[in-house]
Design an enzyme around this catalytic site. Structure first.
Site, short mmCIF file in Angstrom:
data_model
loop_
_atom_site.label_atom_id
_atom_site.label_comp_id
_atom_site.label_asym_id
_atom_site.label_seq_id
_atom_site.Cartn_x
_atom_site.Cartn_y
_atom_site.Cartn_z
N LEU A 64 44.02 49.93 55.42
CA LEU A 64 44.35 49.18 56.64
C LEU A 64 45.81 48.78 56.68
CD1 LEU A 64 41.21 46.86 56.83
CD2 LEU A 64 41.64 48.94 58.15
N MET A 123 51.85 41.38 48.74
CA MET A 123 50.80 40.94 47.83
C MET A 123 49.96 42.09 47.32
SD MET A 123 49.43 37.25 49.16
CE MET A 123 49.08 37.76 50.84
N GLY A 124 49.86 43.18 48.09
CA GLY A 124 49.03 44.31 47.67
C GLY A 124 48.61 45.14 48.87
N VAL A 159 45.58 46.55 51.56
CA VAL A 159 44.35 46.13 52.22
C VAL A 159 43.53 47.36 52.57
CG1 VAL A 159 43.32 44.78 54.08
CG2 VAL A 159 45.58 44.15 53.21
N ASP A 201 49.50 29.57 55.97
CA ASP A 201 50.40 30.65 56.39
C ASP A 201 49.99 31.19 57.76
OD1 ASP A 201 52.53 32.49 56.19
OD2 ASP A 201 51.20 34.03 55.36
#
Length: 287
Positions: free
Chosen positions: A25, A30-31, A33, A147
């Site tokens: 996605l 952070m990484g 998805v 956030d």
């Protein structure tokens, strides 16, 4: 159409926890998805989820892992809101940490404004009502988003949904009124962007000591509520419950997005939903 949903690459995992992965996605600092499908626990119904991998170095702090795990459980057990993506579990101590939430077949507010420009006032009011109700639901279980922004507000065929709550991993202060007031500040900044196409503080989300928010382009009818959200004193900001009533007195947010979003946005959302259907080869969003 926004391009961003792709099949798995040779370097991607095939499964994370109970979730079989079907596609990518997106990715960020952070990484990655992934689009996954599975049941969060034995005996539960399988569902589509967005599974976000987290870089291990971001989770070295044990209290941070404990806080995140507790908040995901609190949302899973205590939040039933049409405006918050359901929590679907996490694994934070493995070699590949991950966190999962219900997959939301929609397009981010950030992407839609970039493509088609600011939303009209009636749409911003509906959006604001939805986001304020999302914060009300999260705060009721002592979870702060930390956030909230146009990048993690997804617009769908039905109602807007907030995702990625609690994932500001650099912020370690415990939940409380100051963090909840900060969420209201972020909500105000998000609605300024939605209604004008620009940020309220010259590229900086934080207010300068003597700087007033730039509400240029914001419809006059929205200015009082948004200015209150962006007040420099946290105690002076309205509660999400009060804000929901002020922005969306007619509960327009409860109506399908097609009734209040501009048509190009609605078509974009439908195209993204169809892309998700094709990626999984199943009709999982029933109509």
């Amino acid at each position: 159409m926004i391009q961003g949903m792709t099949g798995l690459r040779s370097t991607d995992p095939q499964q994370l926890g109970p979730y079989r992965l079907h596609g990518v996605l997106g990715s960020g600092r952070m990484g990655t998805v992934y689009l996954g499908r599975g049941a969060p626990q034995r005996g539960a119904r399988k569902q589509l989820v967005a599974v976000r991998t987290l870089r291990r170095e971001l989770l070295r702090d044990r209290p941070l892992r404990a806080r995140l795990r507790q908040e995901m459980q609190a949302v899973a057990m205590g939040v039933r809101s049409a405006y918050v993506a359901d929590s679907a579990g996490c694994e934070l101590d493995s070699d590949q940490p991950w966190i999962a939430g219900a997959f939301v077949p929609g397009v981010s507010l950030e992407a839609l404004v970039a493509l088609y420009g600011p939303l009209p006032e009636h749409a911003v009011r509906a959006l604001g009502g939805a986001l304020a109700r999302a914060l009300t639901a999260l705060h009721a279980v002592q979870v702060s988003h930390r956030d909230l922004g146009a990048h993690n507000v997804l617009l769908t065929n039905d109602t807007p949904r907030v995702v990625d709550y609690g994932l500001a991993l650099g912020r370690m202060s415990g939940p409380g009124t100051d963090e909840q007031a900060d969420d209201v500040f972020d909500l105000g900044a998000t609605l300024v962007f939605a209604s004008s196409g620009h940020r309220p503080f010259a590229g900086n989300m934080l207010p300068m000591a003597r700087e007033d928010p730039d509400l240029t382009g914001v419809p006059d009818g929205l200015c009082p509520a948004l200015f209150a959200c962006l007040h420099k004193t946290p105690e002076s900001r309205p509660s999400p419950k009060v804000l929901a009533h002020a922005l969306d007195l007619a509960d327009t947010a409860e109506q399908p997005a097609g009734e209040w979003l501009p048509e190009p946005c609605v078509l974009e959302i439908r195209a993204m939903t169809e892309a998700a259907r094709r990626l999984t080869s199943r009709r999982l969003f029933g109509r």
